[in-house]
Design a protein around this motif. Structure first.
Motif, PDB file in Angstrom:
ATOM      1  N   ALA A  47      48.009  58.544   8.295  1.00  0.00           N
ATOM      2  CA  ALA A  47      49.267  57.803   8.254  1.00  0.00           C
ATOM      3  C   ALA A  47      50.362  58.650   7.606  1.00  0.00           C
ATOM      4  O   ALA A  47      51.479  58.740   8.110  1.00  0.00           O
ATOM      5  CB  ALA A  47      49.085  56.500   7.494  1.00  0.00           C
ATOM      6  N   LEU A  48      50.018  59.298   6.506  1.00  0.00           N
ATOM      7  CA  LEU A  48      51.003  60.136   5.819  1.00  0.00           C
ATOM      8  C   LEU A  48      51.385  61.349   6.650  1.00  0.00           C
ATOM      9  O   LEU A  48      52.516  61.823   6.603  1.00  0.00           O
ATOM     10  CB  LEU A  48      50.452  60.596   4.469  1.00  0.00           C
ATOM     11  CG  LEU A  48      50.415  59.537   3.373  1.00  0.00           C
ATOM     12  CD1 LEU A  48      49.740  60.100   2.135  1.00  0.00           C
ATOM     13  CD2 LEU A  48      51.825  59.080   3.038  1.00  0.00           C
ATOM     14  N   SER A  49      50.428  61.835   7.428  1.00  0.00           N
ATOM     15  CA  SER A  49      50.685  63.006   8.267  1.00  0.00           C
ATOM     16  C   SER A  49      51.840  62.776   9.229  1.00  0.00           C
ATOM     17  O   SER A  49      52.506  63.707   9.657  1.00  0.00           O
ATOM     18  CB  SER A  49      49.456  63.361   9.089  1.00  0.00           C
ATOM     19  OG  SER A  49      48.431  63.786   8.252  1.00  0.00           O
ATOM     20  N   GLN A  50      52.030  61.500   9.578  1.00  0.00           N
ATOM     21  CA  GLN A  50      53.118  61.207  10.516  1.00  0.00           C
ATOM     22  C   GLN A  50      54.473  61.425   9.864  1.00  0.00           C
ATOM     23  O   GLN A  50      55.481  61.530  10.532  1.00  0.00           O
ATOM     24  CB  GLN A  50      52.989  59.771  11.014  1.00  0.00           C
ATOM     25  CG  GLN A  50      51.751  59.619  11.857  1.00  0.00           C
ATOM     26  CD  GLN A  50      51.463  58.191  12.212  1.00  0.00           C
ATOM     27  OE1 GLN A  50      51.821  57.278  11.485  1.00  0.00           O
ATOM     28  NE2 GLN A  50      50.824  57.998  13.346  1.00  0.00           N
ATOM     29  N   MET A  51      54.476  61.477   8.525  1.00  0.00           N
ATOM     30  CA  MET A  51      55.746  61.643   7.830  1.00  0.00           C
ATOM     31  C   MET A  51      55.920  63.028   7.223  1.00  0.00           C
ATOM     32  O   MET A  51      57.018  63.392   6.840  1.00  0.00           O
ATOM     33  CB  MET A  51      55.866  60.578   6.740  1.00  0.00           C
ATOM     34  CG  MET A  51      55.875  59.170   7.321  1.00  0.00           C
ATOM     35  SD  MET A  51      56.294  57.932   6.102  1.00  0.00           S
ATOM     36  CE  MET A  51      54.781  57.857   5.178  1.00  0.00           C
ATOM     37  N   THR A 160      55.205  46.412  14.546  1.00  0.00           N
ATOM     38  CA  THR A 160      55.351  47.843  14.826  1.00  0.00           C
ATOM     39  C   THR A 160      55.413  48.086  16.334  1.00  0.00           C
ATOM     40  O   THR A 160      56.235  48.874  16.815  1.00  0.00           O
ATOM     41  CB  THR A 160      54.175  48.634  14.227  1.00  0.00           C
ATOM     42  OG1 THR A 160      54.054  48.301  12.848  1.00  0.00           O
ATOM     43  CG2 THR A 160      54.409  50.129  14.364  1.00  0.00           C
ATOM     44  N   LEU A 161      54.545  47.385  17.074  1.00  0.00           N
ATOM     45  CA  LEU A 161      54.572  47.520  18.536  1.00  0.00           C
ATOM     46  C   LEU A 161      55.949  47.121  19.085  1.00  0.00           C
ATOM     47  O   LEU A 161      56.529  47.828  19.913  1.00  0.00           O
ATOM     48  CB  LEU A 161      53.496  46.628  19.175  1.00  0.00           C
ATOM     49  CG  LEU A 161      52.036  47.073  19.031  1.00  0.00           C
ATOM     50  CD1 LEU A 161      51.110  46.049  19.668  1.00  0.00           C
ATOM     51  CD2 LEU A 161      51.828  48.436  19.666  1.00  0.00           C
ATOM     52  N   ALA A 164      58.676  49.667  18.160  1.00  0.00           N
ATOM     53  CA  ALA A 164      58.624  50.908  18.934  1.00  0.00           C
ATOM     54  C   ALA A 164      59.053  50.667  20.376  1.00  0.00           C
ATOM     55  O   ALA A 164      59.822  51.435  20.950  1.00  0.00           O
ATOM     56  CB  ALA A 164      57.214  51.492  18.889  1.00  0.00           C
ATOM     57  N   LYS A 165      58.547  49.583  20.964  1.00  0.00           N
ATOM     58  CA  LYS A 165      58.788  49.357  22.381  1.00  0.00           C
ATOM     59  C   LYS A 165      60.192  48.827  22.635  1.00  0.00           C
ATOM     60  O   LYS A 165      60.914  49.311  23.500  1.00  0.00           O
ATOM     61  CB  LYS A 165      57.758  48.335  22.913  1.00  0.00           C
ATOM     62  CG  LYS A 165      56.486  48.976  23.395  1.00  0.00           C
ATOM     63  CD  LYS A 165      56.788  50.061  24.378  1.00  0.00           C
ATOM     64  CE  LYS A 165      55.796  50.273  25.460  1.00  0.00           C
ATOM     65  NZ  LYS A 165      56.070  51.538  26.189  1.00  0.00           N
ATOM     66  N   PRO A 171      58.472  56.897  14.715  1.00  0.00           N
ATOM     67  CA  PRO A 171      57.273  56.679  13.903  1.00  0.00           C
ATOM     68  C   PRO A 171      57.537  56.716  12.393  1.00  0.00           C
ATOM     69  O   PRO A 171      56.921  55.958  11.645  1.00  0.00           O
ATOM     70  CB  PRO A 171      56.327  57.811  14.328  1.00  0.00           C
ATOM     71  CG  PRO A 171      57.150  58.758  15.114  1.00  0.00           C
ATOM     72  CD  PRO A 171      58.318  58.011  15.655  1.00  0.00           C
ATOM     73  N   LEU A 174      59.210  53.435  11.363  1.00  0.00           N
ATOM     74  CA  LEU A 174      58.240  52.342  11.471  1.00  0.00           C
ATOM     75  C   LEU A 174      57.206  52.392  10.350  1.00  0.00           C
ATOM     76  O   LEU A 174      56.836  51.368   9.788  1.00  0.00           O
ATOM     77  CB  LEU A 174      57.550  52.393  12.835  1.00  0.00           C
ATOM     78  CG  LEU A 174      58.438  52.011  14.022  1.00  0.00           C
ATOM     79  CD1 LEU A 174      57.772  52.378  15.334  1.00  0.00           C
ATOM     80  CD2 LEU A 174      58.741  50.524  13.986  1.00  0.00           C
ATOM     81  N   THR A 175      56.743  53.612  10.032  1.00  0.00           N
ATOM     82  CA  THR A 175      55.739  53.750   8.983  1.00  0.00           C
ATOM     83  C   THR A 175      56.313  53.309   7.633  1.00  0.00           C
ATOM     84  O   THR A 175      55.663  52.583   6.873  1.00  0.00           O
ATOM     85  CB  THR A 175      55.246  55.205   8.901  1.00  0.00           C
ATOM     86  OG1 THR A 175      54.834  55.625  10.202  1.00  0.00           O
ATOM     87  CG2 THR A 175      54.086  55.341   7.949  1.00  0.00           C
ATOM     88  N   ALA A 178      56.736  49.544   7.595  1.00  0.00           N
ATOM     89  CA  ALA A 178      55.437  48.871   7.473  1.00  0.00           C
ATOM     90  C   ALA A 178      54.934  48.933   6.034  1.00  0.00           C
ATOM     91  O   ALA A 178      54.361  47.970   5.520  1.00  0.00           O
ATOM     92  CB  ALA A 178      54.425  49.504   8.421  1.00  0.00           C
TER      93      ALA A 178
END
Lengths: 186, 156
Positions: A47-51, A160-161, A164-165, A171, A174-175, A178
């Motif tokens: 999860a952190l990797s996305q940031m 989140t869905l 995004a949509k 991301p 959103l992260t 969340a």
């Protein structure tokens, strides 16, 4: 320990087709059977990797290596995950054009690609088991799975869905959202 | 990340041309490993041989390497607080959603044929239900792809 780290991540690097998410089930299985770090903690790092900057695969290797054997471990795991690509590319670059148009290679890749879709989908389950559900899901026992459901977390999943949509949020946004909502309502 | 690489090495530094970089991206995608790292290795090799490949690999890996160690050291201090736990449950729920979207997006392009759909479902089932190591999904997928290719070749 260092040898294991290197070997495990070398294997992950070798079998990870289709980008960062597809390698998650590979890493998951190995860190579980080796007991390197708890599954939930691994989900956190993804999860952190996305940031944080850089590919998830590198982040994950560095993290697991660091947790297992500090900076040396991080170096061995990261080298391990890169080395298969490195060796393959040095070999392939010499006959680049032949590789590019090789039908057998194309055939194999066209079978691996859908397999990676299944692998990414399986990563969704791993993540759900540490958030939307409070524990490991059991095959077909719907009653038990339903009892494990964490409704507020499911709400965050659905939001989140939608974010995004429908609202085309990225991301990172959103992260962060969340995380904030989780801190307030969970 | 790919548009970033393209702008830097094609437009600014002129190490390779447009067609070459697209080739490199395409092949990097079909090899194991991370696409951006693979592309960096290719580019380094093209521009300055093996030492170039080593340099570009280190360059693309270092930010990821150090940022995660930094995050880790901060995280260890926060780890055992209840509120952080809740924040992370929220973040993991969001990640599940983001990864689901990634799977759907990839599925749209990779699962155009029935065979692809079957391979994807089998690979999912192997990992989730039967708890088989995911490398077998890759191996079986590759073998299936090869068999399908041979089968098509015989028919035509």
């Amino acid at each position: 320990m260092l040898k294991t780290l290197f070997f495990v991540f070398f294997r992950i690097g070798f079998f990870s087709f289709g980008g960062g998410y597809a390698m998650l089930p590979l890493i998951y299985k190995d860190i579980q059977s080796l007991g390197l770090i708890p599954a939930q903690e691994f989900s956190d790092i993804v999860a952190l990797s996305q940031m944080t900057p850089g590919p998830i695969a590198i982040n994950a290797a560095t993290y697991v290596g660091y947790k297992s054997a500090a900076l040396v471990g991080a170096t061995f795991a990261t080298l391990g995950v890169i080395l298969p690509s490195f060796i393959l590319i040095l070999i392939i670059d010499s006959f680049f054009s032949r590789f590019k148009n090789n039908n057998i290679v194309k055939g194999i890749i066209s079978g691996i690609r859908p397999a990676t879709v299944g692998m990414i989908a399986s990563a969704v389950i791993f993540f759900a088991e540490t958030s939307i559900f409070e524990g490991k899901l059991s095959g077909f026992d719907f009653q038990k799975n339903l009892e494990l459901l964490n409704l507020p977390a499911l709400g965050i999943f659905v939001l989140t869905l939608i974010g995004a949509k429908k609202f085309k949020l990225g991301p990172i946004t959103l992260t962060i959202l969340a995380g904030i909502i989780g801190g307030i309502i969970l | 990340m790919l548009p970033l690489i393209q702008r830097e090495v094609v437009d600014k530094r002129r190490w390779v041309n447009e067609a070459e970089i697209l080739d490199i991206f395409a092949i990097s995608q079909s090899l194991p490993g991370v696409i951006s790292v693979n592309s960096a290795i290719f580019l380094g090799k093209r521009v300055a041989g093996i030492s170039g490949a080593i340099a570009s690999t280190l360059g693309v890996v270092f930010p990821a390497f150090f940022s995660i160690i930094l995050v880790l050291t901060i995280l260890i201090g926060l780890r055992n607080s209840l509120i952080v736990d809740k924040v992370f449950i929220g973040i993991r729920a969001a990640s599940a959603a983001l990864i689901l979207l990634a799977a759907l997006n990839l599925g749209k392009t990779a699962l155009k044929e029935k065979a692809g759909l079957i391979i994807a479902l089998l690979s999912f089932g192997m990992i989730v239900i039967f708890d088989i190591h995911a490398m077998w999904a890759v191996i079986c997928g590759g073998v299936a792809g090869l068999l399908i290719y041979w089968n098509h070749k015989e028919q035509s």
